[in-house]
Design an enzyme around this catalytic site. Structure first.
Site, mmCIF file in Angstrom:
data_model
loop_
_atom_site.group_PDB
_atom_site.id
_atom_site.type_symbol
_atom_site.label_atom_id
_atom_site.label_comp_id
_atom_site.label_asym_id
_atom_site.label_seq_id
_atom_site.Cartn_x
_atom_site.Cartn_y
_atom_site.Cartn_z
ATOM 1 N N SER A 157 -8.224 0.755 0.315
ATOM 2 C CA SER A 157 -8.126 -0.432 -0.536
ATOM 3 C C SER A 157 -9.454 -0.668 -1.254
ATOM 4 O O SER A 157 -9.928 0.206 -1.967
ATOM 5 C CB SER A 157 -7.705 -1.635 0.313
ATOM 6 N N ASP A 181 -4.915 4.399 -0.966
ATOM 7 C CA ASP A 181 -4.371 3.330 -1.805
ATOM 8 C C ASP A 181 -5.505 2.442 -2.345
ATOM 9 O O ASP A 181 -5.586 1.253 -2.016
ATOM 10 C CB ASP A 181 -3.359 2.488 -1.027
ATOM 11 N N ARG A 195 -14.926 2.160 -10.372
ATOM 12 C CA ARG A 195 -13.753 2.509 -9.577
ATOM 13 C C ARG A 195 -13.789 3.986 -9.215
ATOM 14 O O ARG A 195 -14.483 4.794 -9.837
ATOM 15 C CB ARG A 195 -12.483 2.176 -10.351
ATOM 16 N N ASP A 197 -12.891 7.729 -9.064
ATOM 17 C CA ASP A 197 -12.303 8.718 -9.957
ATOM 18 C C ASP A 197 -12.801 10.094 -9.528
ATOM 19 O O ASP A 197 -13.688 10.215 -8.670
ATOM 20 C CB ASP A 197 -12.645 8.431 -11.421
ATOM 21 N N ASP A 200 -16.528 11.377 -8.868
ATOM 22 C CA ASP A 200 -17.385 10.797 -7.838
ATOM 23 C C ASP A 200 -17.744 11.762 -6.715
ATOM 24 O O ASP A 200 -18.639 11.473 -5.917
ATOM 25 C CB ASP A 200 -16.714 9.551 -7.245
ATOM 26 N N HIS A 249 0.877 -1.012 1.631
ATOM 27 C CA HIS A 249 -0.542 -0.734 1.431
ATOM 28 C C HIS A 249 -1.134 -0.026 2.653
ATOM 29 O O HIS A 249 -1.831 0.984 2.527
ATOM 30 C CB HIS A 249 -1.244 -2.060 1.179
#
Length: 389
Positions: A157, A181, A195, A197, A200, A249
């Site tokens: 998360s 997730d 974020r 991707d 990274d 989730h």
């Protein structure tokens, strides 16, 4: 028409307070924290099979090499919103890793920075968490305590986004990141530096299980797996009738934990896109690939599979069904079958982008994309507090 289609889904998601990103927006208890690393709100707990009941609290500036002897791979588990060091993914993955793998596990705990109901502030606190995690990783690698190619980040998360942001601050590129997730609200727009991707780490694998709620639909890694289309996980309505999205989730870390020691495995087939798979226009014969802990780092693209509704979730390899005659009736233009990058089913369209949210605290928004400046640090000198701006 679009609003009409999504209205029932949005109403369902809105009914779950924990899935609503604006709950706590004006709560005075919700704060954006600034500071230096090490930070009292971010702690690191080291586990091995022999110390699993008595983990060691690490000081990133005073690391003991003997705590990491003999040399073993290091797995770093990163929890999400409302979590702590014994929250998912730790509660699912850490025991299985220690039971079946010869590894060290570090469970990060930044619970005070991601407490309910402060989701927006939690997102704004992630750069601090990421800098502190990067400080630990850099000092482990700089002092040759742990080899860089032995470090694997596993984030659930918001923890998946922490892993992605940590890549902004490490001195050496990470070898592997697993996103379970990764959180969607407030991460849709803006630069990739905010974020997770595929840039990274050398290899980024992602499991999507709640793509119409808390998690992403579009791909985020070198390889992306979509169990049960990544949307509605079987058994979740029965397991958590009040909030099945939360169950969807959390299936990502549960699947991953099971994959560590599964005798049958989670096997998926590649498809050109989620939309093509939804239309049942992908081949249903041919090679299959494992999802989870033992995924091949050579895999690329999107993979789809089915799971059971309760543990054990893995169903093994899928049967081959020859659908070539059906596919021959369609002439797909594969240049136009992907879902556009700007498209995502949203929790609330008014709160897609963090820069547009006016939080009543003082914050340097540029801090979200700031990277550490290593140019004035001696190679063998540990990070000190004044290097973290």
């Amino acid at each position: 028409m679009k609003s009409t289609v999504w209205l029932p889904l949005l109403a369902f998601i809105w009914g779950s307070a924990s899935a609503n990103p604006i709950v706590g927006l004006f709560d005075p208890a919700c704060q954006v924290v600034t500071g230096e690393c090490p930070n009292k709100n971010v702690s690191f707990w080291l586990y091995s099979n022999s110390t699993r009941e008595n983990p060691k609290l690490l000081n990133p500036l005073d690391l003991n090499p003997w705590d990491f002897q003999p040399p073993r791979p290091l797995k770093i588990l990163i929890h999400g919103y409302t979590g702590y060091r014994d929250f998912a993914p730790n509660s699912y993955i850490r025991p299985v890793l220690l039971d079946h793998e010869d590894v060290y596990v570090i469970s990060i705990d930044y619970g005070p920075l991601v407490a309910y109901p402060c989701y927006i502030q939690a997102v704004q606190n992630l750069p601090l968490v990421s800098r502190c995690l990067a400080q630990l990783i850099n000092n482990l690698v700089d002092r040759a305590i742990v080899a860089n190619d032995q470090i694997h980040l596993i984030g659930f998360s918001l923890g998946g986004q922490v892993a992605g942001q940590t890549a902004n601050y490490v001195k050496r590129k990470l070898k592997r990141i697993t996103g379970l997730d990764p959180a969607k609200p407030l991460f849709i727009l803006g630069p990739d530096s905010r974020r997770l991707d595929q840039g990274d780490a050398d290899f980024v694998d992602v499991i999507h299980t709640d793509a119409f709620g808390r998690g992403y639909l579009r791909s985020a890694g070198h390889v992306d797996f979509y169990p049960n289309f990544g949307v509605k996980q079987p058994g979740c309505m029965e397991e958590n009738m009040q909030d099945p999205g939360s169950c969807n989730h959390e299936r990502a870390p549960r699947f991953y934990a099971e994959s560590i020691n599964s005798t049958v495995g989670f096997w998926g087939r590649q498809c050109t896109s989620w939309l093509v798979q939804l239309l049942a226009l992908c081949p249903t014969t041919g090679a299959q690939s494992l999802m989870g802990y033992r995924v091949s780092n050579e895999l690329r693209g999107s993979y789809f599979l089915q799971t059971a509704g309760k543990s054990p979730f893995a169903l093994g390899k899928m049967p081959d069904v020859d659908n070539r005659q059906t596919l021959a009736k369609f002439h797909l233009n594969f240049k136009h079958n992907e879902i556009a990058n700007g498209y995502e089913p949203q929790l609330l369209e008014a709160f897609l982008e963090l820069d547009k949210v006016k939080v009543v605290v003082n914050m340097d928004k540029a801090d979200l994309d700031k990277q550490l400046n290593w140019t004035h640090r001696a190679e063998d000198e540990p990070l000190s507090k004044n290097l973290i701006k």
